[in-house]
Motif scaffolding. Structure first.
Motif, PDB file in Angstrom:
ATOM      1  N   ARG A   5     -43.122  61.199  23.575  1.00  0.00           N
ATOM      2  CA  ARG A   5     -42.891  60.147  24.570  1.00  0.00           C
ATOM      3  C   ARG A   5     -42.884  58.804  23.870  1.00  0.00           C
ATOM      4  O   ARG A   5     -43.651  58.578  22.926  1.00  0.00           O
ATOM      5  CB  ARG A   5     -44.000  60.176  25.632  1.00  0.00           C
ATOM      6  CG  ARG A   5     -43.693  59.340  26.866  1.00  0.00           C
ATOM      7  CD  ARG A   5     -44.784  59.500  27.902  1.00  0.00           C
ATOM      8  NE  ARG A   5     -45.734  58.397  27.899  1.00  0.00           N
ATOM      9  CZ  ARG A   5     -46.997  58.494  28.305  1.00  0.00           C
ATOM     10  NH1 ARG A   5     -47.487  59.655  28.690  1.00  0.00           N
ATOM     11  NH2 ARG A   5     -47.786  57.431  28.302  1.00  0.00           N
ATOM     12  N   ILE A   6     -42.002  57.933  24.319  1.00  0.00           N
ATOM     13  CA  ILE A   6     -41.950  56.569  23.806  1.00  0.00           C
ATOM     14  C   ILE A   6     -42.023  55.628  24.999  1.00  0.00           C
ATOM     15  O   ILE A   6     -41.166  55.667  25.889  1.00  0.00           O
ATOM     16  CB  ILE A   6     -40.661  56.303  23.004  1.00  0.00           C
ATOM     17  CG1 ILE A   6     -40.494  57.335  21.891  1.00  0.00           C
ATOM     18  CG2 ILE A   6     -40.694  54.894  22.412  1.00  0.00           C
ATOM     19  CD1 ILE A   6     -39.150  57.275  21.185  1.00  0.00           C
ATOM     20  N   ASP A   7     -43.073  54.819  25.047  1.00  0.00           N
ATOM     21  CA  ASP A   7     -43.234  53.829  26.111  1.00  0.00           C
ATOM     22  C   ASP A   7     -42.754  52.471  25.634  1.00  0.00           C
ATOM     23  O   ASP A   7     -42.712  52.188  24.422  1.00  0.00           O
ATOM     24  CB  ASP A   7     -44.707  53.704  26.515  1.00  0.00           C
ATOM     25  CG  ASP A   7     -45.249  54.964  27.180  1.00  0.00           C
ATOM     26  OD1 ASP A   7     -44.443  55.817  27.590  1.00  0.00           O
ATOM     27  OD2 ASP A   7     -46.489  55.086  27.270  1.00  0.00           O
ATOM     28  N   GLN A   8     -42.426  51.619  26.589  1.00  0.00           N
ATOM     29  CA  GLN A   8     -42.187  50.212  26.293  1.00  0.00           C
ATOM     30  C   GLN A   8     -43.235  49.397  27.025  1.00  0.00           C
ATOM     31  O   GLN A   8     -43.332  49.449  28.258  1.00  0.00           O
ATOM     32  CB  GLN A   8     -40.793  49.763  26.720  1.00  0.00           C
ATOM     33  CG  GLN A   8     -40.504  48.305  26.362  1.00  0.00           C
ATOM     34  CD  GLN A   8     -39.093  47.882  26.710  1.00  0.00           C
ATOM     35  OE1 GLN A   8     -38.207  48.728  26.881  1.00  0.00           O
ATOM     36  NE2 GLN A   8     -38.868  46.585  26.831  1.00  0.00           N
ATOM     37  N   ARG A   9     -44.050  48.673  26.243  1.00  0.00           N
ATOM     38  CA  ARG A   9     -45.137  47.879  26.820  1.00  0.00           C
ATOM     39  C   ARG A   9     -45.088  46.470  26.251  1.00  0.00           C
ATOM     40  O   ARG A   9     -45.161  46.288  25.029  1.00  0.00           O
ATOM     41  CB  ARG A   9     -46.500  48.504  26.517  1.00  0.00           C
ATOM     42  CG  ARG A   9     -46.632  49.969  26.939  1.00  0.00           C
ATOM     43  CD  ARG A   9     -47.978  50.531  26.541  1.00  0.00           C
ATOM     44  NE  ARG A   9     -47.997  51.990  26.591  1.00  0.00           N
ATOM     45  CZ  ARG A   9     -48.945  52.740  26.031  1.00  0.00           C
ATOM     46  NH1 ARG A   9     -49.976  52.155  25.395  1.00  0.00           N
ATOM     47  NH2 ARG A   9     -48.892  54.061  26.095  1.00  0.00           N
ATOM     48  N   GLN A  10     -44.913  45.507  27.113  1.00  0.00           N
ATOM     49  CA  GLN A  10     -44.891  44.092  26.732  1.00  0.00           C
ATOM     50  C   GLN A  10     -43.889  43.837  25.612  1.00  0.00           C
ATOM     51  O   GLN A  10     -44.169  43.117  24.645  1.00  0.00           O
ATOM     52  CB  GLN A  10     -46.294  43.628  26.321  1.00  0.00           C
ATOM     53  CG  GLN A  10     -47.310  43.755  27.440  1.00  0.00           C
ATOM     54  CD  GLN A  10     -48.700  43.328  27.029  1.00  0.00           C
ATOM     55  OE1 GLN A  10     -49.040  43.345  25.855  1.00  0.00           O
ATOM     56  NE2 GLN A  10     -49.526  42.951  28.000  1.00  0.00           N
ATOM     57  N   GLY A  11     -42.714  44.435  25.753  1.00  0.00           N
ATOM     58  CA  GLY A  11     -41.637  44.163  24.819  1.00  0.00           C
ATOM     59  C   GLY A  11     -41.689  44.934  23.519  1.00  0.00           C
ATOM     60  O   GLY A  11     -40.846  44.721  22.644  1.00  0.00           O
ATOM     61  N   GLU A  12     -42.680  45.836  23.368  1.00  0.00           N
ATOM     62  CA  GLU A  12     -42.773  46.646  22.163  1.00  0.00           C
ATOM     63  C   GLU A  12     -42.857  48.121  22.534  1.00  0.00           C
ATOM     64  O   GLU A  12     -43.240  48.486  23.640  1.00  0.00           O
ATOM     65  CB  GLU A  12     -43.992  46.237  21.329  1.00  0.00           C
ATOM     66  CG  GLU A  12     -43.924  44.810  20.809  1.00  0.00           C
ATOM     67  CD  GLU A  12     -44.981  44.537  19.751  1.00  0.00           C
ATOM     68  OE1 GLU A  12     -45.736  45.475  19.409  1.00  0.00           O
ATOM     69  OE2 GLU A  12     -45.046  43.386  19.284  1.00  0.00           O
ATOM     70  N   LEU A  13     -42.502  48.959  21.575  1.00  0.00           N
ATOM     71  CA  LEU A  13     -42.535  50.398  21.780  1.00  0.00           C
ATOM     72  C   LEU A  13     -43.890  50.968  21.366  1.00  0.00           C
ATOM     73  O   LEU A  13     -44.530  50.465  20.436  1.00  0.00           O
ATOM     74  CB  LEU A  13     -41.433  51.080  20.971  1.00  0.00           C
ATOM     75  CG  LEU A  13     -40.002  50.628  21.242  1.00  0.00           C
ATOM     76  CD1 LEU A  13     -39.043  51.333  20.285  1.00  0.00           C
ATOM     77  CD2 LEU A  13     -39.609  50.890  22.689  1.00  0.00           C
ATOM     78  N   VAL A  14     -44.302  52.024  22.059  1.00  0.00           N
ATOM     79  CA  VAL A  14     -45.520  52.757  21.725  1.00  0.00           C
ATOM     80  C   VAL A  14     -45.166  54.239  21.673  1.00  0.00           C
ATOM     81  O   VAL A  14     -44.614  54.781  22.638  1.00  0.00           O
ATOM     82  CB  VAL A  14     -46.638  52.523  22.766  1.00  0.00           C
ATOM     83  CG1 VAL A  14     -47.877  53.359  22.421  1.00  0.00           C
ATOM     84  CG2 VAL A  14     -46.994  51.043  22.847  1.00  0.00           C
ATOM     85  N   VAL A  15     -45.483  54.887  20.555  1.00  0.00           N
ATOM     86  CA  VAL A  15     -45.219  56.307  20.391  1.00  0.00           C
ATOM     87  C   VAL A  15     -46.433  57.094  20.870  1.00  0.00           C
ATOM     88  O   VAL A  15     -47.556  56.841  20.426  1.00  0.00           O
ATOM     89  CB  VAL A  15     -44.902  56.655  18.930  1.00  0.00           C
ATOM     90  CG1 VAL A  15     -44.778  58.171  18.747  1.00  0.00           C
ATOM     91  CG2 VAL A  15     -43.621  55.968  18.482  1.00  0.00           C
ATOM     92  N   VAL A  16     -46.202  58.038  21.792  1.00  0.00           N
ATOM     93  CA  VAL A  16     -47.269  58.857  22.368  1.00  0.00           C
ATOM     94  C   VAL A  16     -47.038  60.312  21.974  1.00  0.00           C
ATOM     95  O   VAL A  16     -45.937  60.842  22.134  1.00  0.00           O
ATOM     96  CB  VAL A  16     -47.300  58.732  23.904  1.00  0.00           C
ATOM     97  CG1 VAL A  16     -48.318  59.703  24.501  1.00  0.00           C
ATOM     98  CG2 VAL A  16     -47.622  57.299  24.315  1.00  0.00           C
ATOM     99  N   ASP A  17     -48.093  60.939  21.465  1.00  0.00           N
ATOM    100  CA  ASP A  17     -48.018  62.347  21.076  1.00  0.00           C
ATOM    101  C   ASP A  17     -49.116  63.103  21.821  1.00  0.00           C
ATOM    102  O   ASP A  17     -50.284  62.733  21.752  1.00  0.00           O
ATOM    103  CB  ASP A  17     -48.215  62.490  19.561  1.00  0.00           C
ATOM    104  CG  ASP A  17     -47.830  63.869  19.061  1.00  0.00           C
ATOM    105  OD1 ASP A  17     -46.714  64.329  19.355  1.00  0.00           O
ATOM    106  OD2 ASP A  17     -48.649  64.503  18.366  1.00  0.00           O
ATOM    107  N   TYR A  18     -48.742  64.154  22.542  1.00  0.00           N
ATOM    108  CA  TYR A  18     -49.708  64.947  23.292  1.00  0.00           C
ATOM    109  C   TYR A  18     -50.373  65.987  22.388  1.00  0.00           C
ATOM    110  O   TYR A  18     -49.707  66.609  21.552  1.00  0.00           O
ATOM    111  CB  TYR A  18     -49.035  65.674  24.457  1.00  0.00           C
ATOM    112  CG  TYR A  18     -48.348  64.771  25.448  1.00  0.00           C
ATOM    113  CD1 TYR A  18     -49.045  63.759  26.100  1.00  0.00           C
ATOM    114  CD2 TYR A  18     -46.999  64.935  25.745  1.00  0.00           C
ATOM    115  CE1 TYR A  18     -48.414  62.929  27.012  1.00  0.00           C
ATOM    116  CE2 TYR A  18     -46.361  64.126  26.660  1.00  0.00           C
ATOM    117  CZ  TYR A  18     -47.059  63.126  27.289  1.00  0.00           C
ATOM    118  OH  TYR A  18     -46.446  62.312  28.202  1.00  0.00           O
TER     119      TYR A  18
END
Length: 286
Positions: free
Chosen positions: A151-164
């Motif tokens: 999963r890749i989120d966008q938070r406050q103009g930046e990307l965050v990589v999420v791994d379960y």
């Protein structure tokens, strides 16, 4: 963006770039023999049967991916549990009773995940394939890093990589920072989606733990330098094998405890000598 990250992605690519994924690199680092058996030998040598922990992880991943494909109003704990049931498989479990027990646990994990996390925002990537040609020396690209991020989120103009994660042990910040896979996904996501990406997170469903780490250009560069070294060793071994080299010499086995649950144990005499085979359910989270 590339100035922010501090990497030269290049414009012109050389004629030949090594494509590497986190899975390929980690496989080669762990055991070159397993790399050869997985990616090079054809037909593919005999493997073990399915592993229950892999089945469990795949079910949870698929359920959460399907959840985020739904409209926000339908992303409820009840729907998350139903998605586990829809995607459930019994492969690798000891018996129906054990499978049912872990199916119930997986339902509880995803329900608690939805309750405890804000799932109202749409990710910019679900099982998203990301790729980037990179150079750690400032010259022309030396390799292409690629892979599929959970999963890749966008938070406050930046990307965050999420791994379960669904394994036996909860991760911590050090593990998130030390993950070469997450670092590679961060760099490739920034290149693919054209936004900065320095934050990576491990979400452990059994405990609800979120282990987050913030990378700097220097920490990302160190991961890429290690990947570049492994990619060079991998390319040399593969080219030499193609030229007629001895596969057992070029891709030696590295016998360790993990040989007990290696997928290619039936095809590796060295691994079988290490000890008895693990049961398909031995790596399940307790």
């Amino acid at each position: 963006m590339k100035e922010q990250l501090g990497f030269d992605f290049g414009v012109e690519q050389p004629q030949r770039l090594t494509k590497v994924s986190p899975a390929r690199l980690s496989t080669f680092d762990d055991c070159p023999r397993r790399y050869r058996l997985t990616y090079l030998d054809r037909p593919t040598p005999q493997r073990t049967g399915p592993w229950a922990h892999s089945t469990l992880g795949a079910v949870v991943h698929n359920a959460l991916r399907a959840l985020f494909d739904l409209p926000v109003v339908k992303r409820t704990p009840q729907r998350a549990m139903a998605l586990v049931a829809e995607h459930w498989k019994d492969a690798g479990f000891a018996d129906d009773e054990q499978a049912a027990r872990y199916r119930a646990r997986a339902k509880g994990w995803v329900a608690e995940y939805v309750e405890d996390h804000d799932v109202s925002e749409d990710p910019v990537g679900l099982e998203r394939w990301v790729s980037a040609p990179v150079s750690t020396s400032g010259g022309r690209p030396s390799m292409i890093i690629e892979g599929r991020a959970d999963r890749i989120d966008q938070r406050q103009g930046e990307l965050v990589v999420v791994d379960y994660k669904t394994g036996r042990r909860a991760p911590d910040e050090h593990e998130a920072r030390a993950s070469q896979a997450l670092a590679m996904y961060a760099v490739a996501s920034a290149r693919t989606l054209r936004l900065p990406c320095t934050t990576v997170e491990l979400h452990h469903l059994p405990t609800g733990t979120v282990a987050a780490a913030e990378h700097t250009p220097e920490t990302l560069r160190r991961h890429l330098e290690r990947a570049e070294q492994t990619a060079g060793d991998l390319r040399l071994a593969t080219d030499t094998l193609d030229a007629g080299g001895d596969g057992d010499v070029l891709f030696p086995a590295r016998p360790e405890r993990r040989c007990s649950w290696c997928d290619f144990r039936p095809s590796c005499a060295v691994g079988r000598e290490i000890g008895p085979a693990a049961q398909p359910w031995d790596l399940l989270a307790p």
